[in-house]
Design a protein around this motif. Structure first.
Motif, PDB file in Angstrom:
ATOM      1  N   THR A 190       0.824  -1.203   0.000  1.00 11.25           N
ATOM      2  CA  THR A 190       0.000   0.000   0.000  1.00 11.25           C
ATOM      3  C   THR A 190       0.863   1.259   0.000  1.00 11.25           C
ATOM      4  OG1 THR A 190      -1.793   1.140   1.170  1.00 11.25           O
ATOM      5  CG2 THR A 190      -0.153   0.051   2.521  1.00 11.25           C
ATOM      6  N   GLY A 191       0.242   2.364  -0.370  1.00 15.06           N
ATOM      7  CA  GLY A 191       0.943   3.641  -0.383  1.00 15.06           C
ATOM      8  C   GLY A 191       0.162   4.674  -1.168  1.00 15.06           C
ATOM      9  N   GLY A 192       0.571   5.931  -1.060  1.00 13.84           N
ATOM     10  CA  GLY A 192      -0.108   7.012  -1.757  1.00 13.84           C
ATOM     11  C   GLY A 192       0.371   7.173  -3.188  1.00 13.84           C
TER      12      GLY A 192
ATOM     13  N   PRO B   4      -1.970   4.745   4.276  1.00 12.38           N
ATOM     14  CA  PRO B   4      -2.276   4.156   5.579  1.00 12.38           C
ATOM     15  C   PRO B   4      -2.212   5.193   6.687  1.00 12.38           C
ATOM     16  CG  PRO B   4      -0.062   3.574   4.899  1.00 12.38           C
ATOM     17  CD  PRO B   4      -0.681   4.282   3.738  1.00 12.38           C
ATOM     18  N   ASN B   5      -2.954   4.929   7.759  1.00 12.69           N
ATOM     19  CA  ASN B   5      -2.982   5.818   8.913  1.00 12.69           C
ATOM     20  C   ASN B   5      -2.304   5.100  10.076  1.00 12.69           C
ATOM     21  OD1 ASN B   5      -3.537   7.723  10.819  1.00 12.69           O
ATOM     22  ND2 ASN B   5      -5.691   7.161  11.060  1.00 12.69           N
ATOM     23  N   GLY B   6      -1.008   5.380  10.268  1.00 14.72           N
ATOM     24  CA  GLY B   6      -0.266   4.684  11.323  1.00 14.72           C
ATOM     25  C   GLY B   6      -0.118   3.218  10.989  1.00 14.72           C
ATOM     26  N   PHE B   7      -0.691   2.367  11.828  1.00 18.75           N
ATOM     27  CA  PHE B   7      -0.618   0.924  11.607  1.00 18.75           C
ATOM     28  C   PHE B   7      -1.926   0.375  11.037  1.00 18.75           C
ATOM     29  CE2 PHE B   7       3.017   1.401  14.302  1.00 18.75           C
ATOM     30  CZ  PHE B   7       3.874   0.377  13.947  1.00 18.75           C
ATOM     31  N   LYS B   8      -2.818   1.262  10.600  1.00 16.68           N
ATOM     32  CA  LYS B   8      -4.114   0.832  10.099  1.00 16.68           C
ATOM     33  C   LYS B   8      -4.297   1.267   8.650  1.00 16.68           C
ATOM     34  CE  LYS B   8      -6.225  -1.082  13.674  1.00 16.68           C
ATOM     35  NZ  LYS B   8      -6.778  -2.437  13.633  1.00 16.68           N
TER      36      LYS B   8
ATOM     37  N   ILE C  64       4.631   1.838   1.478  1.00 16.29           N
ATOM     38  CA  ILE C  64       5.655   2.643   0.806  1.00 16.29           C
ATOM     39  C   ILE C  64       5.356   4.116   1.050  1.00 16.29           C
ATOM     40  CG2 ILE C  64       6.812   3.128  -1.377  1.00 16.29           C
ATOM     41  CD1 ILE C  64       5.746   0.449  -2.418  1.00 16.29           C
ATOM     42  N   GLU C  65       6.337   4.832   1.563  1.00 14.44           N
ATOM     43  CA  GLU C  65       6.187   6.255   1.831  1.00 14.44           C
ATOM     44  C   GLU C  65       7.308   7.027   1.149  1.00 14.44           C
ATOM     45  OE1 GLU C  65       6.071   6.855   6.020  1.00 14.44           O
ATOM     46  OE2 GLU C  65       4.405   5.448   6.353  1.00 14.44           O
ATOM     47  N   LYS C  66       7.054   8.280   0.859  1.00 20.61           N
ATOM     48  CA  LYS C  66       8.042   9.139   0.207  1.00 20.61           C
ATOM     49  C   LYS C  66       8.811   9.922   1.259  1.00 20.61           C
ATOM     50  CE  LYS C  66       9.542  10.746  -3.842  1.00 20.61           C
ATOM     51  NZ  LYS C  66      10.092   9.881  -4.902  1.00 20.61           N
ATOM     52  N   ASP C  67      10.129   9.857   1.190  1.00 21.20           N
ATOM     53  CA  ASP C  67      10.977  10.679   2.050  1.00 21.20           C
ATOM     54  C   ASP C  67      11.401  11.887   1.226  1.00 21.20           C
ATOM     55  OD1 ASP C  67      13.185  11.836   3.458  1.00 21.20           O
ATOM     56  OD2 ASP C  67      13.429   9.948   4.554  1.00 21.20           O
ATOM     57  N   GLU C  68      10.713  13.008   1.441  1.00 26.46           N
ATOM     58  CA  GLU C  68      10.942  14.195   0.615  1.00 26.46           C
ATOM     59  C   GLU C  68      12.334  14.774   0.816  1.00 26.46           C
ATOM     60  OE1 GLU C  68       8.964  14.936  -1.655  1.00 26.46           O
ATOM     61  OE2 GLU C  68       7.196  13.779  -1.059  1.00 26.46           O
ATOM     62  N   ILE C  69      12.872  14.650   2.040  1.00 23.88           N
ATOM     63  CA  ILE C  69      14.197  15.224   2.314  1.00 23.88           C
ATOM     64  C   ILE C  69      15.277  14.452   1.568  1.00 23.88           C
ATOM     65  CG2 ILE C  69      15.901  15.716   4.128  1.00 23.88           C
ATOM     66  CD1 ILE C  69      13.562  16.029   6.072  1.00 23.88           C
ATOM     67  N   GLY C  70      15.208  13.130   1.648  1.00 26.88           N
ATOM     68  CA  GLY C  70      16.219  12.318   0.993  1.00 26.88           C
ATOM     69  C   GLY C  70      15.905  11.999  -0.450  1.00 26.88           C
ATOM     70  N   ASN C  71      14.728  12.420  -0.915  1.00 30.76           N
ATOM     71  CA  ASN C  71      14.299  12.163  -2.294  1.00 30.76           C
ATOM     72  C   ASN C  71      14.377  10.668  -2.641  1.00 30.76           C
ATOM     73  OD1 ASN C  71      13.235  12.912  -4.762  1.00 30.76           O
ATOM     74  ND2 ASN C  71      15.260  13.195  -5.696  1.00 30.76           N
ATOM     75  N   PHE C  72      13.861   9.848  -1.768  1.00 30.50           N
ATOM     76  CA  PHE C  72      13.784   8.417  -2.039  1.00 30.50           C
ATOM     77  C   PHE C  72      12.504   7.876  -1.406  1.00 30.50           C
ATOM     78  CE2 PHE C  72      16.359   8.924   1.836  1.00 30.50           C
ATOM     79  CZ  PHE C  72      15.641   8.157   2.738  1.00 30.50           C
TER      80      PHE C  72
ATOM     81  N   LEU D  15      13.906  -1.012   7.680  1.00 35.53           N
ATOM     82  CA  LEU D  15      13.340  -0.005   6.783  1.00 35.53           C
ATOM     83  C   LEU D  15      14.185   0.017   5.523  1.00 35.53           C
ATOM     84  CD1 LEU D  15      12.749   2.876   9.360  1.00 35.53           C
ATOM     85  CD2 LEU D  15      11.069   1.293   8.461  1.00 35.53           C
ATOM     86  N   MET D  16      13.565  -0.295   4.391  1.00 34.17           N
ATOM     87  CA  MET D  16      14.289  -0.387   3.126  1.00 34.17           C
ATOM     88  C   MET D  16      14.069   0.875   2.297  1.00 34.17           C
ATOM     89  SD  MET D  16      13.252  -4.336   2.341  1.00 34.17           S
ATOM     90  CE  MET D  16      11.568  -4.019   2.814  1.00 34.17           C
ATOM     91  N   LYS D  17      15.114   1.269   1.540  1.00 33.87           N
ATOM     92  CA  LYS D  17      15.051   2.481   0.720  1.00 33.87           C
ATOM     93  C   LYS D  17      15.278   2.120  -0.748  1.00 33.87           C
ATOM     94  CE  LYS D  17      18.463   4.416   2.938  1.00 33.87           C
ATOM     95  NZ  LYS D  17      19.472   5.415   3.352  1.00 33.87           N
ATOM     96  N   PHE D  18      14.573   2.807  -1.613  1.00 38.75           N
ATOM     97  CA  PHE D  18      14.864   2.687  -3.051  1.00 38.75           C
ATOM     98  C   PHE D  18      14.604   4.039  -3.715  1.00 38.75           C
ATOM     99  CE2 PHE D  18      10.357   1.548  -2.758  1.00 38.75           C
ATOM    100  CZ  PHE D  18       9.781   2.166  -3.859  1.00 38.75           C
ATOM    101  N   GLY D  19      15.355   4.295  -4.785  1.00 41.26           N
ATOM    102  CA  GLY D  19      15.224   5.573  -5.490  1.00 41.26           C
ATOM    103  C   GLY D  19      15.538   5.421  -6.968  1.00 41.26           C
TER     104      GLY D  19
END
Length: 686
Positions: A393-395, A546-550, A569-577, A595-599
């Motif tokens: 899931t993710g936005g 998702p809202n927290g763990f739900k 999957i969430e976007k890390d705007e600071i790290g651009n990944f 916590l896994m990262k991909f870009g």
């Protein structure tokens, strides 16, 4: 003034009558639940009818349950308002101690009891004897004595001891006297060869003469409120038997069973009584005599009350005079265990289809099933396995489709791909070239083509393998999509000798609304069954934030409940990944998964794996998540005991008790929550 009006004037215009028969004090116009059927909320009240000047009962939910105090008594005790009206008046007069009929001789003639079923006399002499309840209140008289040894031996052969007789208010009668229909007195005396016994049921008194004719005599007025054994029943239990006689009731009770009887086998069984029994007992079993009359009556009662699911039990007796009822069964050496076995055979027959299904589904412990094969994992921790659902899931714009492409690429490859290609996931290799299915419900054919090209590039294929089946479903109606998925799995399972993985990119597009609870439950159940039938992992991509763990919506809630793992999957705007975190892991704790990262990599023209977040970053994230959970819990509730806190953590994070206790311990260590007293907790000062 007539008898009816006198009763009304003597009972505060009928209010005292309602108060006497209600199990609680009646307050006019205050609503209460119906005493006649299972009422989920108060819908009835007693009110003063200004037109008549008398109190009436009103049911706003079931209008047929409305009327005055006389109607109420008639309904409560199963009387007929027209035929039994005089009996109703008499019952109210007697029960409330009004003594109206005695105070005014003009009213006496209006009171007439409904007679019991009249036993058949054996000759002209007994034909003149009054065996009905007519005028017995005035004329009949019974004197009692202690039980003799002979009388106790009579009952003992049925398993009935003196304690049982006392519990059921049965006494030994010495003399019965009455007058016949012609006004002539007569009497019967008890003897060793012809004993007499008195059954006391409320205000009813019935005399039993086991070796004489007539066998039954009556010493008080009674009607349909005669139910022998009702007072001795427990509040709740599994089984209650309805039998054809008082002796049968006591014999069953002496052997550990609950039982009642009405005035005779052929007596009308009030539906209201059956409904009340059904609320107290799991099963109502008709156990009548095995002669022609008993069998016929029990069948008729069962058919007349089919909606209540009454059961019938037939005893292994020939139906002759000495071998027809349950007391004869015990007298002949029958045991309580045999009655239990007969009941079990009835239950088995009733649930024959269920038993067959249960046998198919019941775990065969001596032949353990194959362990569920891991299809998708992280560092050896299973996230998605065969026979289960995996939710991703993710936005918008976080890279879900590319992340899904890496899962499909790993599932296509005959060799295990490097984590750089699978964006940090462990994907089981497809050495037998089983079918890989990708259903896209959102993107166009052109976009799907582009995504498939990336998948093939990741997996090292120059051309699409025959066992890979990407399908775009945007042109299909929503109600057709699940049918296509179901049929495709069935067809391709046999063509490719198995299915490696199924990905549904946009599972919410299989339903009309993700907030439709019934539809959401149905679609997730169907997908879960398909995963089990074809022994594969179905990956459901849910385009929700998702809202927290739900997860949001009914579809999200149902997927959270049924999925073996959930990756967000969430976007890390600071790290651009993009960052991938585990929201649920069936065989572990989601906070223990890295916590896994991909870009995006311009040179490779695809998303690439950027490794795991550091331990410090992970601990900070874990603390943030636990703070959010604690805030959500204590926002709606104040201080609470430890057990309540653990329960709410389990509910909010969808984890097992052991994991929830671990999280509570971490919250306490980091000052997210504070303990005071012996075992109470509150939100810490953050």
């Amino acid at each position: 003034m007539n008898y009816r009006d006198c009763i009304l004037m003597s009972t505060q215009r009928g209010l005292d009558v309602f108060n006497y028969y209600m199990p609680f004090k009646v307050i006019p116009k205050k609503k209460f639940k119906s005493p006649f059927y299972h009422d989920t909320k108060p819908s009835c009240h007693i009110y003063l009818d200004t037109k008549t000047g008398y109190y009436r009962y009103k049911d706003f939910g079931e209008s047929q349950y409305s009327g005055d105090c006389f109607w109420f008594v008639a309904t409560m005790f199963n009387y007929d308002m027209k035929r039994d009206f005089r009996l109703i008046l008499s019952k109210i007069d007697r029960d409330l101690g009004l003594h109206i009929s005695m105070a005014d001789p003009n009213f006496k003639s209006e009171v007439k009891a409904v007679p019991f079923r009249k036993p058949q006399p054996s000759g002209t002499e007994t034909a003149k004897i009054s065996t009905t309840s007519k005028n017995v209140t005035k004329k009949a008289k019974v004197t009692e004595k202690s039980f003799s040894e002979t009388e106790l031996r009579y009952w003992a052969k049925y398993g009935i001891d003196k304690e049982t007789l006392c519990r059921f208010n049965v006494t030994s009668a010495h003399r019965y006297s009455n007058v016949n229909d012609e006004g002539k007195p007569y009497s019967f005396m008890s003897s060793e060869s012809e004993p007499m016994f008195a059954y006391h049921v409320g205000s009813n008194l019935k005399v039993y003469r086991p070796f004489s004719k007539p066998r039954f005599l009556y010493a008080s007025s009674s009607g349909s409120d005669y139910i022998f054994g009702m007072e001795q029943l427990p509040t709740r239990d599994n089984i209650v038997f309805i039998t054809g006689g008082e002796k049968d009731v006591m014999s069953l009770s002496a052997h550990g069973f609950n039982a009642i009887t009405f005035n005779s086998e052929t007596a009308n069984v009030p539906k209201t009584i059956l409904e009340r029994l059904k609320r107290r007992f799991k099963h109502i079993v008709l156990l009548y005599d095995m002669d022609e009359t008993g069998v016929k009556c029990s069948r008729e009662i069962q058919m007349a009350n089919a909606e209540l699911g009454l059961l019938r039990m037939e005893l292994p007796l020939d139906g002759t005079k000495e071998h027809k009822d349950v007391s004869d069964f015990f007298a002949g050496g029958g045991t309580a265990e045999e009655i239990n076995n007969l009941f079990l055979s009835i239950i088995k027959e009733k649930h024959e289809q269920t038993a067959s299904l249960l046998k198919c589904c019941e775990l065969d412990y001596d032949n353990p099933p194959e362990l569920s094969r891991m299809v998708v994992g992280v560092n050896g921790v299973p996230i998605g396995s065969c026979g289960n659902l995996l939710c991703v899931t993710g936005g918008e714009g976080v890279g879900k489709s590319h992340y899904i492409s890496s899962i499909v690429a790993g599932a296509l490859s005959e060799e295990e791909l490097d984590k750089d290609m699978t964006l940090g996931l462990d994907i089981a290799r497809n050495k037998n070239q089983k079918a890989v299915l990708l259903f896209d419900t959102e993107q166009s054919e052109a976009q799907l083509y582009k995504n498939v090209s990336t998948i093939l590039k990741r997996s090292g294929f120059d051309a699409k393998p025959d066992y890979f089946h990407p399908v775009y479903m945007t042109a299909m109606a929503r109600n057709e999509r699940l049918t296509l998925i179901r049929d495709a799995l069935d067809m391709l399972y046999y063509r490719h000798k198995g299915i490696q993985i199924v990905v549904i990119d946009g599972v919410a597009d299989l339903v009309r609304s993700a907030n439709d609870e019934q539809e959401s439950i149905s679609i997730v159940d169907d997908l879960y069954k398909l995963a089990d039938i074809y022994n594969t992992c179905i990956v459901c991509v849910l385009h929700f934030v998702p809202n927290g763990f739900k997860l949001r919506g009914h579809l999200g809630s149902e997927l959270q409940r049924k999925s073996s793992g959930i990756l967000s999957i969430e976007k890390d705007e600071i790290g651009n990944f993009s960052m991938v975190k585990a929201m649920k892991v069936r065989d572990g704790s989601p906070l223990d998964v890295p916590l896994m990262k991909f870009g995006w990599d311009k040179e490779k023209d695809m998303f690439v794996y950027l490794g795991e977040k550091s331990k410090d970053e992970k601990e900070k994230w874990k603390e943030t998540e636990l703070k959010d959970v604690a805030k959500g819990i204590f926002k709606h509730e104040g201080a609470m005991p430890y057990t309540r806190l653990v329960s709410l953590v389990m509910e909010n994070m969808d984890v097992k008790e052991r994991t929830a206790k671990k999280y509570v311990s971490i919250m306490k260590e980091r000052g997210i929550i504070t303990q005071f007293g012996d075992s109470n907790y509150n939100m810490g000062k953050l």
